[in-house]
Structures are given as C-alpha cells and as structure tokens.
Design an enzyme around this catalytic site. Structure first.
Site, PDB file in Angstrom:
ATOM      1  N   VAL A 274       2.174 -19.340   6.983  1.00  0.00           N
ATOM      2  CA  VAL A 274       3.376 -18.604   6.587  1.00  0.00           C
ATOM      3  C   VAL A 274       3.273 -18.142   5.144  1.00  0.00           C
ATOM      4  CG1 VAL A 274       5.863 -18.804   6.196  1.00  0.00           C
ATOM      5  CG2 VAL A 274       4.848 -19.734   8.280  1.00  0.00           C
ATOM      6  N   ALA A 275       2.685 -18.958   4.296  1.00  0.00           N
ATOM      7  CA  ALA A 275       2.556 -18.606   2.880  1.00  0.00           C
ATOM      8  C   ALA A 275       1.698 -17.361   2.685  1.00  0.00           C
ATOM      9  CB  ALA A 275       1.966 -19.778   2.112  1.00  0.00           C
ATOM     10  N   GLU A 279       5.497 -10.824   3.441  1.00  0.00           N
ATOM     11  CA  GLU A 279       6.772 -10.282   3.928  1.00  0.00           C
ATOM     12  C   GLU A 279       7.377  -9.238   3.008  1.00  0.00           C
ATOM     13  OE1 GLU A 279       7.453 -14.144   1.718  1.00  0.00           O
ATOM     14  OE2 GLU A 279       6.228 -13.516   3.399  1.00  0.00           O
ATOM     15  N   ASP A 321       2.687  31.795   3.033  1.00  0.00           N
ATOM     16  CA  ASP A 321       2.637  33.181   3.480  1.00  0.00           C
ATOM     17  C   ASP A 321       3.905  33.897   3.079  1.00  0.00           C
ATOM     18  OD1 ASP A 321       1.738  35.465   4.906  1.00  0.00           O
ATOM     19  OD2 ASP A 321       3.108  34.930   6.520  1.00  0.00           O
TER      20      ASP A 321
END
Length: 446
Positions: A274-275, A279, A321
């Site tokens: 998780v570290a 996130e 154009d």
C-alpha cells in the site's frame, strides 16, 4: 453510354440550369405534398444524427476501470486488509473524485454535434404544389425548391436555379470572412444569405449535407491513448511489479528472520505494498490537465478529452486554412478620415461599445457636422443588421456583410441610429456593389 446516363453522372454544379429539375426529379412549381411526404419517409428527417457511441454509464465506468484506477482500488482493499481503514477510505475517495471529475469534464466538452445543430435554422421557405410555404427545416427533402432572401439561414445543400445579386456568407464552412457571390452554383446548409435573393433545388439533406459530413467526422474520431496516458500505464505497471516484489520480499524476510507469524508477516507485506501505491499521482495529473482545459475554454477552444491537452505540448506543426480559422470573422472600424482629419475608433467586435477620439479626446455623442454626415451615409448605404444578445447567442451578431455591419457599429458608437435614419430617409433605388465600380449606391427620398 446514353446521353441520359452521362448527364446524371456529371457533377451537379456543371449541369445546365434547365436540366437541374430533371436531374433532381423536381419541377419549378416544387414537389407535391404527397411526394414530399413520401421522400421524407424514404430519406429521413433533415437533421444531424448522432452516431451510436458508448452509453453514459460505460463512459463513467471507464474512468474507474483504467489501469491506474484499478491499482488504486486494489490499494484501498489492501489498506483495509492491513488494518489501515483510514488510508483505504482515503485512496477510494481520491479515486472516486478523480473519476467523476474526469467524466464531467469530458461530458461537458462533447458538445461539438450540438453546436453544429445550432447552426441550422428551424424553418425554411419552400415552393410546394406551386405555392410558397413555410415548413420545418427538418422536413426538407431532396427535390424541394427553396426560396432564399437576405438574412435567411440555409437549411440544406442545394443547387441554384435563379439568383438576383445573391451573396452567401460561407464562413462557417470555409472560414472566408467576405460573402461569396453566387450565380449558377451550389449553396450549403449552415451558411446564410448576406444579400440578394435566390431559388434553389435541394440535392442533399441530413447527414449527406456538408455540415452532416463534418458532424460525422466529429463523432467518429477514434479514441487513442495520448503519450501521457501511455507513460502512466507504463509507470503503473512498473509500480505494481515493484510493490508486489517488495511486499513478497519483506514477507519472506519477516517470516524467516524475525519469527513473526505468517498472518502478521502478510499484514506487514500488505502495508508495504500500500505504501508504494501512488494515490496522489492520478488527481495531480487530472488537476493539471483540467487547468489547461479551462484556460483553453476561456479562449473559446473546445477540448473533447482531458488527455488531448497534454498532446498539444508534443505539437510541432499546426496546419490552418484561410482567415476565418485564425480570426473570429469579425470586422471592426478602427479609424475614420473625414474633412482633413483622422479619428480613432475604440472597441472591437460587433458590440456598439466604444468612442470616437480626435487626438485622444472623445468626441461628444451624438456627433455633429461632417462626421455625422459620413456615418449617416454609411448607415443608409447598407443592407446589414446588427443583432443584440438573445437566447441563441450571448454576443452581438450580424445578418449580412461583415463590412457593412462594421459601418453600422461605428455609427452606433457615434450616436447615429441606422434604423431611425432609414425610416427618415427611405430608400428609393439601389445599385448593388460591382467589382468594376468598386462601390454600392443607394438613392433615398429626401
């Protein structure tokens, strides 16, 4: 090859006017009501059709199921399993906010087709059963004889069979700022009549029109990953592999050398994984792209997808154009020369906001003497109209030639009311603008 087959294979604009009705299965009196209804059932309504695309639900879910989002969902689950409920909730909330924000931004931007629909009028004047009628633009069919006059917006692609000094503003299609003189030529949906009158026979409706082809292009763009998205996918895969590898390594080390239980080692490994989950990367990137999108929106640039903003940084060549592509197709009077002196005009666009300056000193409004005579003449020898903001447009718009509209605007800035002057000096006769004379002439009752 027979003459008839050869005739029908020729481009429509090369067909003689006398043969246009035959080519389009019509007649000078227009279609009969019965035939018009039959063709409407066969050809469909004269509208821009939306292609079958992903539903809103699928578009919403796609913002929560890409690789980085999936990594964040898994990271939140691992946070719960590792006993870090607050971290798991925080990761999920970040993912939800980022997904909804991205969906809303892209949903707001996907309005190109709606903008094209607003170019098209609601009604058109046609000739059916030999009589002039006003019908809904969506009920036009190939073979309909449409009647054109100054200020009309054209509802379908058609071939002219009669015109009287007809000039058409085609800036929505070509970018040309000046109206085009039309003789035995084609006119297109989404354009408008700047001057003169005409009669034309419809040959294309709905998605067969040029504006329909443009709508098809805007709807059928294939979604591809931008360089930023490709790099984020690559970074996500690398982070996932590293996080899992480090988690497994620490799990083995903890169980082997520290003597903790397998469950404790598993929870410790989950915490390590998780570290490693970044996130903060997704919302940071989304916020940066959103800020770029908003800055472009303030400059009236439509960005369909957030990731498209990043690809602009990789652009090395921009193909443009004609004048209308780089400008707003607006004409503004910036200076006047009258009675041996030069006057500066402030303000831009068609909003009558600005002043006349004589050596930086504002002239009193309404103006008098020779300046007023010049602007009254400009207002009378004029076929354009300036329209204030309304339910269709939040800005001042025009009907007619941009140059003539610019003359009305500078007159309004000086306190000269063009409509009031026209009522006071009604037009008796007009000699249209001619390239040889290089001027337009009007004669008024005194």
């Amino acid at each position: 090859m027979t003459h008839s087959a050869s005739h029908r294979s020729c481009p429509l604009h090369t067909v003689a006017i006398a043969d246009v009705y035959t080519r389009l299965d019509s007649q000078p009196q227009g279609l009969t009501t019965t035939e018009a209804v039959a063709r409407l059932q066969r050809c469909g309504a004269n509208t821009i059709h939306a292609l079958q695309t992903r539903s809103l639900i699928r578009k919403l879910l796609s913002n929560f199921t890409h690789l980085m989002a999936m990594l964040l969902w898994v990271g939140g689950v691992l946070g719960f399993l590792a006993g870090m409920a607050e971290l798991g909730i925080a990761i999920w909330v970040v993912n939800l906010i980022n997904g909804f924000f991205s969906f809303w931004q892209e949903y707001q931007a996907e309005k190109a087709t709606d903008a094209l629909r607003r170019l098209l009028p609601l009604y058109a004047r046609v000739r059916r059963d030999g009589l002039e009628e006003r019908v809904r633009a969506e009920d036009l069919v190939p073979g309909d004889v449409i009647l054109l006059a100054e200020g009309d917006h054209i509802s379908a692609d058609a071939r002219l069979v009669h015109e009287a000094d007809l000039r058409v503003d085609q800036s929505t299609l070509t970018g040309e700022s000046h109206p085009v003189r039309k003789t035995a030529d084609l006119v297109f949906a989404g354009t408008s009549v700047a001057a003169g009158t005409g009669v034309a026979v419809v040959f294309a409706t709905a998605m067969q029109r040029e504006v329909g082809k443009i709508a098809h292009l805007t709807q059928s763009v294939i979604d591809t990953h931008s360089p930023l998205q490709q790099e984020m996918q690559r970074a996500t895969k690398i982070v996932t592999v590293i996080a899992v590898a480090v988690g497994c390594l620490f799990f083995l080390l903890a169980v082997t050398f520290t003597g903790i239980t397998v469950l404790e080692g598993f929870i410790f490994a989950l915490g390590m994984i998780v570290a490693f989950v970044p996130e903060g990367m997704v919302p940071t990137v989304t916020l940066a792209l959103a800020m770029g999108t908003q800055r472009m929106a303030r400059r009236h640039a439509l960005v369909k997808r957030l990731s498209a903003v990043e690809t602009l940084g990789c652009t090395t060549v921009i193909c443009t154009d004609k004048t209308g592509t780089l400008t707003q197709n607006e004409m503004t009077v910036s200076e006047l020369w009258v009675a041996g002196r030069s006057l500066t005009v402030t303000g831009v666009g068609y909003a009558p906001e600005g002043h006349l300056l004589d050596q930086s000193r504002p002239l009193p409004t309404p103006v008098t003497s020779e300046v007023r005579e010049l602007l009254v003449a400009a207002s009378l020898c004029n076929d354009a109209r300036v329209l204030p903001p309304n339910s269709v447009s939040s800005q001042w718009t025009i009907l007619g030639d941009p140059t003539e509209a610019a003359l009305l605007v500078v007159a309004a800035k000086a306190g000269v009311n063009g409509e009031q002057e026209t009522r006071q000096w009604p037009r008796f006769r007009e000699i249209p603008f001619d390239s040889r004379r290089k001027r337009m002439t009007t004669i008024h009752w005194g």
